[in-house]
Motif scaffolding. Structure first.
Motif, PDB file in Angstrom:
ATOM      1  N   PRO A   1     -13.250  -3.276  -6.298  1.00  0.00           N
ATOM      2  CA  PRO A   1     -13.866  -3.621  -4.792  1.00  0.00           C
ATOM      3  C   PRO A   1     -15.058  -2.558  -4.405  1.00  0.00           C
ATOM      4  O   PRO A   1     -15.440  -2.949  -3.467  1.00  0.00           O
ATOM      5  CB  PRO A   1     -12.388  -3.450  -4.035  1.00  0.00           C
TER       6      PRO A   1
ATOM      7  N   ASN B   1      -2.668  -7.372  -3.547  1.00  0.00           N
ATOM      8  CA  ASN B   1      -3.655  -8.312  -3.191  1.00  0.00           C
ATOM      9  C   ASN B   1      -4.428  -7.788  -1.885  1.00  0.00           C
ATOM     10  O   ASN B   1      -5.257  -8.768  -1.286  1.00  0.00           O
ATOM     11  CB  ASN B   1      -3.249  -9.777  -2.755  1.00  0.00           C
TER      12      ASN B   1
ATOM     13  N   GLU C   1       0.788  -1.245  -0.048  1.00  0.00           N
ATOM     14  CA  GLU C   1       0.037   0.124   0.006  1.00  0.00           C
ATOM     15  C   GLU C   1       0.777   1.350   0.052  1.00  0.00           C
ATOM     16  O   GLU C   1       0.568   2.253  -0.619  1.00  0.00           O
ATOM     17  CB  GLU C   1      -0.834  -0.008   1.363  1.00  0.00           C
TER      18      GLU C   1
ATOM     19  N   TYR D   1      -7.166  -5.528   0.556  1.00  0.00           N
ATOM     20  CA  TYR D   1      -8.246  -4.866   0.559  1.00  0.00           C
ATOM     21  C   TYR D   1      -8.956  -4.364   1.971  1.00  0.00           C
ATOM     22  O   TYR D   1      -8.205  -4.946   3.057  1.00  0.00           O
ATOM     23  CB  TYR D   1      -9.440  -5.542   0.032  1.00  0.00           C
TER      24      TYR D   1
ATOM     25  N   LYS E   1      -9.070  -0.794  -2.310  1.00  0.00           N
ATOM     26  CA  LYS E   1      -7.714  -1.769  -2.677  1.00  0.00           C
ATOM     27  C   LYS E   1      -6.695  -1.254  -1.773  1.00  0.00           C
ATOM     28  O   LYS E   1      -6.666   0.219  -1.631  1.00  0.00           O
ATOM     29  CB  LYS E   1      -7.363  -1.734  -3.912  1.00  0.00           C
TER      30      LYS E   1
ATOM     31  N   THR F   1      -6.856 -10.207   2.406  1.00  0.00           N
ATOM     32  CA  THR F   1      -6.187 -10.412   1.241  1.00  0.00           C
ATOM     33  C   THR F   1      -6.677 -11.566   0.551  1.00  0.00           C
ATOM     34  O   THR F   1      -7.471 -12.250   0.722  1.00  0.00           O
ATOM     35  CB  THR F   1      -4.661 -10.799   1.560  1.00  0.00           C
TER      36      THR F   1
END
Length: 410
Positions: free
Chosen positions: A289, A341, A222, A343, A337, A363
């Motif tokens: 998402p 991978n 991130e 969230y 996100k 994830t």
């Protein structure tokens, strides 16, 4: 033939019947989970009663002298050893059980037969493991001594025919000779009858350490994404803005074998457990998402930390208050996100009659229509009134919830 006093006879058969009951119940307690809470309280109550009656029995031995022994030599020595061992068992089993309860991580109040409070012994927590081992060993030793004692009585009555058993009868009555020993069988059968039907064992596997590693990696990713996004030209942002999801987001069916677990610090140690029953409805396109629609329902009565009396405490008003609030529900509309991978979904948690904002991190691994999900959340328990009594004073203010499961797109 000289008999034992009537009070000694009464105490002998009463203690024998209660010991048979305790043995029958004790075998099954560990497998009952929260449903065994009331039975565990009864087990403790009868254990303390046996302790008190045994002390009375010892006092009676000195107040009302017992009949002289009829055997000598090695047989007499063996009989004395069995009797001495039985007294050690009748005193030691309740005392080690008391010590076990007094040094448990979660202090569970004990009310003798639901009326008289039993104080905890002032013992250090380090006594808990030795007390558990001693209690278990004493149970098996007690069963062996119990069997030897019965075998000796049957030998005297049927093989030697010396009438020794009449010494433990208030009067010489064949009916009593059958009825009083029958109390032992009644105690054992009653202990088995009142046991609830064992539930299937909860899935004990929690999220593996790799899930934690994945979350850490997601956080790093991130940060990297944020730096990278800051350097992107405006045209790239515009291109991303125009991209639209194709078609409705898929529904994901959670596959068997998943788990939702929890852990909380308690005076420097950690208490861990899980929920055996829960459901999840998930709609989400991993590439978009913001399309997520998540609803998770947890059956709070299925919470277990692997100890029946602690599980009973979890169901009570001090913790989950299952009678009034049987379920915890988490809902979220949309997610964001946070990495390659990773969230984050921000939604609402409803627990014990209170609804508050709550976020979860997770994830996704895998591709296409089969994905693995692993994630966690940190919940401030006081906000929901969970752990609001004296037995919760050592608990950390925050509880970690972790989950892992596989899902397939429908």
């Amino acid at each position: 033939m000289q008999r034992y006093s009537r009070i000694a006879i009464f105490l002998h058969w009463a203690i024998a019947a209660m010991l048979a009951f305790q043995i029958a119940v004790g075998w099954a307690l560990e497998d009952l989970g929260a449903r065994g809470f009331a039975l565990f309280q009864l087990h403790k109550s009868i254990g303390i009663l046996i302790l008190l009656l045994t002390l009375a029995r010892i006092a009676i031995r000195y107040w009302k002298p017992r009949p002289a022994p009829t055997e000598h030599g090695w047989q007499g020595a063996l009989a004395k050893a069995v009797h001495a061992g039985l007294y050690v068992f009748m005193l030691g089993a309740p005392l080690t059980g008391w010590a076990l309860v007094s040094t448990a991580k979660v202090k569970v109040p004990t009310l003798i037969f639901g009326v008289v409070p039993l104080p905890h012994l002032p013992l250090p927590m380090s006594v808990n493991d030795p007390a558990f081992a001693a209690h278990s060993v004493l149970a098996w030793v007690g069963i062996a001594l119990f069997a030897l004692h019965v075998a000796g009585a049957l030998r005297h009555h049927f093989l030697m025919r010396d009438g020794l058993m009449w010494r433990m009868m208030p009067v010489r009555s064949p009916a009593l000779l059958a009825a009083l020993p029958g109390l032992i069988a009644v105690g054992f059968v009653l202990g088995r009858i009142i046991l609830p039907t064992p539930a299937p064992k909860a899935i004990a596997a929690l999220v593996p350490p790799v899930a934690v590693e994945e979350e850490a990696a997601a956080n790093v990713a991130e940060a990297v994404d944020n730096v990278a996004n800051a350097a992107l030209p405006a045209s790239a942002d515009n291109a991303a803005a125009v991209e639209e999801p194709v078609g409705p987001p898929p529904n994901w069916a959670v596959q068997p074998g998943g788990s939702i677990g929890f852990s909380v610090g308690n005076s420097g140690e950690t208490i861990s457990g899980n929920f055996a029953k829960w459901t999840a409805k998930i709609v989400m396109n991993p590439d978009h998402p913001d399309s997520a629609d998540i609803r998770v329902e947890i059956d709070l009565a299925s919470a277990s930390v692997g100890d029946s009396y602690k599980d009973g405490m979890l169901a009570g008003d001090e913790f989950f208050g299952v009678a009034a609030h049987p379920k915890a529900v988490f809902t979220a509309k949309g997610a964001e996100k946070t990495g390659a991978n990773g969230y984050r979904a921000s939604g609402t948690l409803s627990l014990k009659g209170v609804s508050k904002p709550q976020s979860i991190r997770f994830t996704l691994s895998g591709k296409g229509k089969a994905r693995k999900v692993a994630g966690s959340a940190t919940i401030t328990r006081a906000s929901f009134g969970v752990g609001n009594g004296d037995s919760s004073t050592g608990l950390d203010p925050k509880v970690t919830v972790h989950f892992g499961f596989s899902a397939k797109a429908e």
